[in-house]
Design a protein around this motif. Structure first.
Motif, PDB file in Angstrom:
ATOM      1  N   ASN A  28       0.693  -1.118  -0.002  1.00 56.15           N
ATOM      2  CA  ASN A  28       0.020   0.021  -0.028  1.00 56.15           C
ATOM      3  C   ASN A  28       0.839   1.209  -0.132  1.00 56.15           C
ATOM      4  O   ASN A  28       0.685   2.146   0.764  1.00 56.15           O
ATOM      5  N   TYR A  47      -2.657   5.542  -3.214  1.00 58.87           N
ATOM      6  CA  TYR A  47      -2.158   4.718  -2.188  1.00 58.87           C
ATOM      7  C   TYR A  47      -2.125   3.013  -2.272  1.00 58.87           C
ATOM      8  O   TYR A  47      -2.151   2.414  -1.361  1.00 58.87           O
ATOM      9  N   LEU A  65      -1.440   1.335 -10.483  1.00 61.04           N
ATOM     10  CA  LEU A  65      -2.558   1.534 -11.725  1.00 61.04           C
ATOM     11  C   LEU A  65      -2.846   3.023 -11.651  1.00 61.04           C
ATOM     12  O   LEU A  65      -3.018   3.543 -10.824  1.00 61.04           O
ATOM     13  N   LYS A  70      -6.175   9.238  -7.241  1.00 62.07           N
ATOM     14  CA  LYS A  70      -7.388  10.038  -6.727  1.00 62.07           C
ATOM     15  C   LYS A  70      -7.087  11.721  -6.862  1.00 62.07           C
ATOM     16  O   LYS A  70      -6.156  11.994  -6.095  1.00 62.07           O
TER      17      LYS A  70
ATOM     18  N   ASP B  79      -5.036  -4.515   6.754  1.00 57.61           N
ATOM     19  CA  ASP B  79      -4.024  -3.211   6.663  1.00 57.61           C
ATOM     20  C   ASP B  79      -4.549  -1.777   6.798  1.00 57.61           C
ATOM     21  O   ASP B  79      -5.852  -1.786   6.591  1.00 57.61           O
ATOM     22  N   THR B  80      -3.657  -1.012   7.051  1.00 58.62           N
ATOM     23  CA  THR B  80      -3.962   0.414   6.909  1.00 58.62           C
ATOM     24  C   THR B  80      -3.183   1.005   5.708  1.00 58.62           C
ATOM     25  O   THR B  80      -1.801   0.709   6.094  1.00 58.62           O
ATOM     26  N   ASP B  81      -3.645   1.863   5.219  1.00 60.58           N
ATOM     27  CA  ASP B  81      -2.579   2.765   4.098  1.00 60.58           C
ATOM     28  C   ASP B  81      -1.972   3.918   4.552  1.00 60.58           C
ATOM     29  O   ASP B  81      -2.544   3.994   6.018  1.00 60.58           O
ATOM     30  N   ASN B  85      -6.787   4.877   6.008  1.00 60.00           N
ATOM     31  CA  ASN B  85      -7.713   4.000   5.493  1.00 60.00           C
ATOM     32  C   ASN B  85      -7.647   2.525   5.440  1.00 60.00           C
ATOM     33  O   ASN B  85      -6.367   2.142   5.607  1.00 60.00           O
ATOM     34  N   VAL B  87      -7.662  -1.478   4.701  1.00 57.51           N
ATOM     35  CA  VAL B  87      -7.425  -2.041   3.488  1.00 57.51           C
ATOM     36  C   VAL B  87      -7.698  -3.530   3.825  1.00 57.51           C
ATOM     37  O   VAL B  87      -7.092  -4.325   4.369  1.00 57.51           O
ATOM     38  N   VAL B  89      -7.997  -7.227   2.400  1.00 59.76           N
ATOM     39  CA  VAL B  89      -7.297  -8.100   1.463  1.00 59.76           C
ATOM     40  C   VAL B  89      -8.399  -9.408   1.556  1.00 59.76           C
ATOM     41  O   VAL B  89      -8.330 -10.185   2.530  1.00 59.76           O
ATOM     42  N   THR B 102      -9.658  -0.844  -0.485  1.00 55.23           N
ATOM     43  CA  THR B 102      -9.324   0.239   0.367  1.00 55.23           C
ATOM     44  C   THR B 102     -10.638   0.863   0.774  1.00 55.23           C
ATOM     45  O   THR B 102     -11.423   1.306  -0.126  1.00 55.23           O
ATOM     46  N   ILE B 138      -7.283  -4.517  -7.685  1.00 58.04           N
ATOM     47  CA  ILE B 138      -7.463  -3.475  -6.605  1.00 58.04           C
ATOM     48  C   ILE B 138      -8.737  -2.604  -6.670  1.00 58.04           C
ATOM     49  O   ILE B 138      -9.225  -2.482  -7.766  1.00 58.04           O
ATOM     50  N   ILE B 140     -10.776   0.596  -4.788  1.00 59.21           N
ATOM     51  CA  ILE B 140     -10.568   1.687  -3.938  1.00 59.21           C
ATOM     52  C   ILE B 140     -12.183   2.284  -3.644  1.00 59.21           C
ATOM     53  O   ILE B 140     -13.299   1.920  -4.483  1.00 59.21           O
ATOM     54  N   ARG B 141     -12.176   3.343  -2.768  1.00 62.26           N
ATOM     55  CA  ARG B 141     -13.514   3.887  -2.446  1.00 62.26           C
ATOM     56  C   ARG B 141     -14.626   3.088  -1.952  1.00 62.26           C
ATOM     57  O   ARG B 141     -15.737   3.102  -2.551  1.00 62.26           O
TER      58      ARG B 141
END
Lengths: 185, 147
Positions: A28, A47, A65, A70, B79-81, B85, B87, B89, B102, B138, B140-141
């Protein structure tokens, strides 16, 4: 015979933990870029950068990617993906390189070291050889990598339409912030 | 005199409309992947195999045009980024690879109760597949899917 077995077992037990720490992984990682002109400030953060670092050889690989960047404004994110990076056609960017001053970095000792990395950076399906400076910090079992450098979109065949040319800087400042942990599997 | 007034008024309205449309586009909000109706619903295994088999086709289907993807799986790790935030898996029995989700800041706080091994349904924006260590899709959001 018995001695041989014990010796083998001893060697395996010593070698096993070292082997497990061959590669360091960051899943990450954070890479962000910043472009500033009098008309507009643009900033985007990713991230979900993945990277593998091999201290013994100095090999370092990054992959990210484009769609994971963002932006604050949805329209900017749309333009970035559709007009500039063409992320539907070229969804990934990667870097494959080596730490060239490996001798100056002691991965077994806590501390902060200057690192010089050289390798191939691919963005928008165009690959360029780059050489950049960064810092490597050894902190317990973790390795922290930080770097800051500039990229010129034109070096990667990224065309900026004339309508927005004044809003995007000629060079974009890229910041890399990664935390690696020993890879176990 | 009257005609020129009409032309002026018409011209002004066109400018006002154009400026408002421009401003609306400039300030348009991001799509809310956490609450929008999913365009696709699939398992961790199905999502990974779609990208492994034909990455370009999977990108066109799940990534382009900001589709909302809902994925079912088992939490492997949390996990944490570096933004803070959470994450998640996700994995699936017998499947090589994972889907990394995430969560939004709001959802990150709400995910505190989750543990490895928990089955979850997560929806969000799929951004593609990375593959340095294992196939890893992956997202996100993300948020836990409701209903």
């Amino acid at each position: 015979m018995k001695t041989a077995i014990y010796l083998t077992l001893l060697l395996v037990s010593i070698a096993a933990p070292m082997q497990g720490q061959d590669k360091f992984l960051c899943k990450n990682g954070h890479i962000w870029f910043y472009s500033e002109t009098p008309l507009e400030t643009i900033e985007a953060h990713n991230y979900t950068v993945a990277s593998v670092l091999t201290p013994a050889t100095g090999d370092v690989v990054f992959q990210l990617l484009i769609k994971s960047f963002k932006f604050e404004r949805a329209l900017m994110e749309e333009h970035f993906n559709e007009n500039f990076m063409e992320s539907a056609k070229f969804p990934k960017s990667d870097f494959k390189g080596k730490i060239v001053n490996l001798k100056e970095i002691d991965f077994s000792k806590n501390g902060s070291y200057k690192a010089v990395v050289e390798g191939d950076l691919t963005i928008h399906n165009r690959t360029n050889r780059i050489r950049q400076n960064g810092t490597i910090e050894v902190k317990g079992t973790a390795i922290l990598v930080k770097a800051k450098f500039d990229i010129a979109p034109k070096d990667y065949d990224i065309e900026i339409p004339s309508a927005v040319r004044d809003k995007i800087a000629k060079t974009v400042a890229v910041t890399v912030d990664m935390t690696y942990e020993p890879y176990r599997k | 005199m009257k005609k020129s007034r009409i032309v002026l008024l018409a011209g002004l309205s066109v400018i006002v409309v154009a400026v408002s449309v421009g401003l609306m586009m400039y300030f348009k909000p991001h799509k809310d992947f956490a609450t929008s109706t999913p365009d696709f619903e699939l398992t961790v295994g199905e999502l990974i195999s779609a990208f492994s088999m034909d990455e370009a086709a999977a990108t066109a289907r799940y990534v382009v045009d900001d589709k909302t993807v809902l994925v079912h799986g088992i939490v492997r790790e949390i996990d944490t980024d570096s933004f803070g935030n959470a994450v998640l898996v996700l994995e699936q029995d017998g499947v090589d690879g994972s889907v990394s989700c995430t969560l939004t800041p709001k959802e990150s706080a709400a995910s505190i109760g989750l543990r490895p091994g928990d089955p979850v349904r997560i929806q969000g924006q799929c951004t593609g597949m990375q593959g340095l260590i294992e196939p890893e899709v992956i997202m996100i959001r993300c948020a836990r899917a409701r209903g």
